[in-house]
Design a protein around this motif. Structure first.
Motif, PDB file in Angstrom:
ATOM      1  N   LEU A 185       0.828  -1.207   0.000  1.00 45.99           N
ATOM      2  CA  LEU A 185       0.000   0.000   0.000  1.00 45.99           C
ATOM      3  C   LEU A 185       0.861   1.255   0.000  1.00 45.99           C
ATOM      4  CD1 LEU A 185      -2.961  -0.787   2.446  1.00 45.99           C
ATOM      5  CD2 LEU A 185      -3.136  -0.154   0.050  1.00 45.99           C
ATOM      6  N   THR A 186       1.914   1.249   0.793  1.00 52.93           N
ATOM      7  CA  THR A 186       2.811   2.404   0.838  1.00 52.93           C
ATOM      8  C   THR A 186       3.500   2.613  -0.503  1.00 52.93           C
ATOM      9  OG1 THR A 186       3.200   2.011   3.194  1.00 52.93           O
ATOM     10  CG2 THR A 186       4.771   3.426   2.044  1.00 52.93           C
ATOM     11  N   ALA A 187       3.944   1.506  -1.114  1.00 54.54           N
ATOM     12  CA  ALA A 187       4.620   1.615  -2.408  1.00 54.54           C
ATOM     13  C   ALA A 187       3.678   2.161  -3.475  1.00 54.54           C
ATOM     14  CB  ALA A 187       5.158   0.243  -2.818  1.00 54.54           C
ATOM     15  N   VAL A 188       2.447   1.663  -3.503  1.00 52.90           N
ATOM     16  CA  VAL A 188       1.488   2.124  -4.500  1.00 52.90           C
ATOM     17  C   VAL A 188       1.103   3.584  -4.270  1.00 52.90           C
ATOM     18  CG1 VAL A 188      -0.891   1.826  -5.311  1.00 52.90           C
ATOM     19  CG2 VAL A 188       0.568  -0.169  -4.998  1.00 52.90           C
ATOM     20  N   THR A 189       0.981   3.986  -3.015  1.00 48.65           N
ATOM     21  CA  THR A 189       0.551   5.349  -2.696  1.00 48.65           C
ATOM     22  C   THR A 189       1.606   6.382  -3.053  1.00 48.65           C
ATOM     23  OG1 THR A 189      -0.835   4.525  -0.887  1.00 48.65           O
ATOM     24  CG2 THR A 189      -0.261   6.863  -0.856  1.00 48.65           C
ATOM     25  N   TYR A 190       2.863   6.103  -2.709  1.00 46.74           N
ATOM     26  CA  TYR A 190       3.913   7.109  -2.878  1.00 46.74           C
ATOM     27  C   TYR A 190       4.645   6.998  -4.218  1.00 46.74           C
ATOM     28  CZ  TYR A 190       3.354   8.374   2.002  1.00 46.74           C
ATOM     29  OH  TYR A 190       2.834   8.821   3.200  1.00 46.74           O
TER      30      TYR A 190
END
Length: 408
Positions: A172-177
């Motif tokens: 989720l962090t990778a996709v968001t940022y």
């Protein structure tokens, strides 16, 4: 260290290894305590079948829950304000349907968090009661080799469930940022979308591990039923009379444990049905809204990037994963209950053994009226058809939304 880690993930329990059913719950308990989803500390002492609730630690767990909820509240308000007042040229500014779906998705995540923590504080005593009942029922039938059952559940919990919980925040962090959004926008998404989504997965994991422990109880009953059936056949085929006292388990004991397992299932149903209902509502809306964004982006928007496609598809995949675990839980319970029924009916009694015949009939009748279904307020069960029904309904509403967008 490597050997200890290998043992932690191994589905094989060694003879010298002291593994109890409640110890499988410990890794998830640590994660739940960190977020305050269990508002008290629970101690799992060795050699004691009961877990102990430590009321003095309630303040620490309450603080964790308060800080998590406060974070969700603050960033929910900031995010809604950002959406309503932003003057940037975005998809939300051009498409009012997408904007409404975005705000509704925020509200559903916010509502789920409220329901989850409310039920957690209200039902903390029931959590401990469920764990105690599971431990006592597990030790009521100790006459077969149960290491296989414990090893399989440990592998499921430590590899699949804990692994999924660790992997989702990273992805989720990778996709968001990784997108082109501003840092402030990414932070808002992290704490108002990603954090509630992680809480949802942890809660579903909490529910799923409870169901797995009930399935372990039912599997233990099935194994004892097979042992009982083999003992009866050996008595029937023996030329000399065999002492029935050597059979250390009776159908009455198995029936008693089955009743306890179903009682635990009802407690799990009562505790988790409200959060699961809000989670399913959020899953349904997210599948429709994200799929709608994909359709609009591919058909009508020139600035729809590959990252937007991956991000929307990933969120749809997360919802399908949650629905799968919920549907899988009910199917596991139903399948194990059917296996017990087949084992009970395969027990062959002597023609003159009327007592055993009556016990078999009584056990079968009890199983027919003690349902293993987990339902959401008796509206629909959590079983395998749930996945198909949710996807079919989402597809129908998506078609309506796309047609409505084309006519505007």
């Amino acid at each position: 260290m490597f050997s200890s880690l290998r043992l932690y993930f191994s589905p094989i329990v060694k003879r010298n290894e002291e593994l109890r059913l409640l110890q499988i719950f410990k890794p998830l308990y640590i994660v739940l305590s960190f977020l305050g989803l269990i508002p008290c500390s629970i101690e799992f002492p060795r050699g004691n079948v009961d877990c102990i609730i430590l009321h003095k630690s309630a303040f620490k767990h309450s603080c964790c829950a308060f800080l998590t909820l406060l974070t969700v509240y603050v960033f929910f308000g900031l995010h809604v304000y950002e959406v309503l007042t932003s003057r940037e040229e975005t998809v939300l500014a051009d498409d009012q349907t997408a904007k409404a779906n975005y705000i509704i998705e925020l509200v559903t995540q916010f509502t789920f968090c409220n329901a989850t923590y409310f039920c957690a504080f209200r039902c903390k005593e029931i959590y401990v009661s469920i764990l105690k009942e599971i431990a006592r029922s597990w030790d009521d039938l100790p006459y077969v080799n149960r290491r296989i059952i414990l090893g399989r559940i440990r592998a499921r919990v430590n590899c699949v469930i804990i692994g999924t919980i660790c992997l989702i925040p990273l992805t989720l962090t990778a996709v968001t940022y990784a997108g082109s959004s501003s840092l402030w926008k990414s932070i808002l998404i992290t704490f108002s979308f990603n954090l509630p989504e992680i809480i949802q997965f942890i809660l579903i994991a909490f529910y799923y591990v409870f169901v797995l422990m009930v399935v372990a109880l039912l599997k233990n009953i099935e194994d004892h039923g097979r042992m009982f059936m083999k003992a009866r056949r050996s008595i029937k085929n023996s030329s000399s009379k065999v002492d029935l006292g050597r059979i250390r388990i009776t159908l009455s004991q198995m029936q008693c444990v089955y009743v306890k397992a179903i009682r635990v299932k009802r407690q799990i149903n009562a505790v988790f049905q409200a959060p699961i209902m809000f989670s399913l509502f959020q899953c349904f809306h997210t599948m429709v809204s994200e799929s709608y964004d994909i359709c609009q982006g591919l058909l009508y928007q020139d600035n729809f990037t590959t990252h937007n496609l991956i991000e929307c598809s990933y969120w749809v995949l997360l919802q399908l994963l949650k629905i799968y675990f919920l549907a899988r839980s009910g199917s596991l319970l139903k399948a194990e209950a059917l296996a017990i029924g087949r084992t009970i009916h395969d027990i062959r009694s002597h023609d003159e053994d009327i007592k055993l015949f009556v016990e078999i009939q009584h056990f079968s009748t009890l199983m027919a009226f003690q349902s293993t279904e987990i339902t959401i307020f008796d509206y629909f069960p959590l079983e395998a058809p749930l996945m198909f029904n949710m996807v079919a309904a989402a597809a129908m509403y998506l078609i309506i939304l796309v047609q409505f967008a084309k006519t505007r």
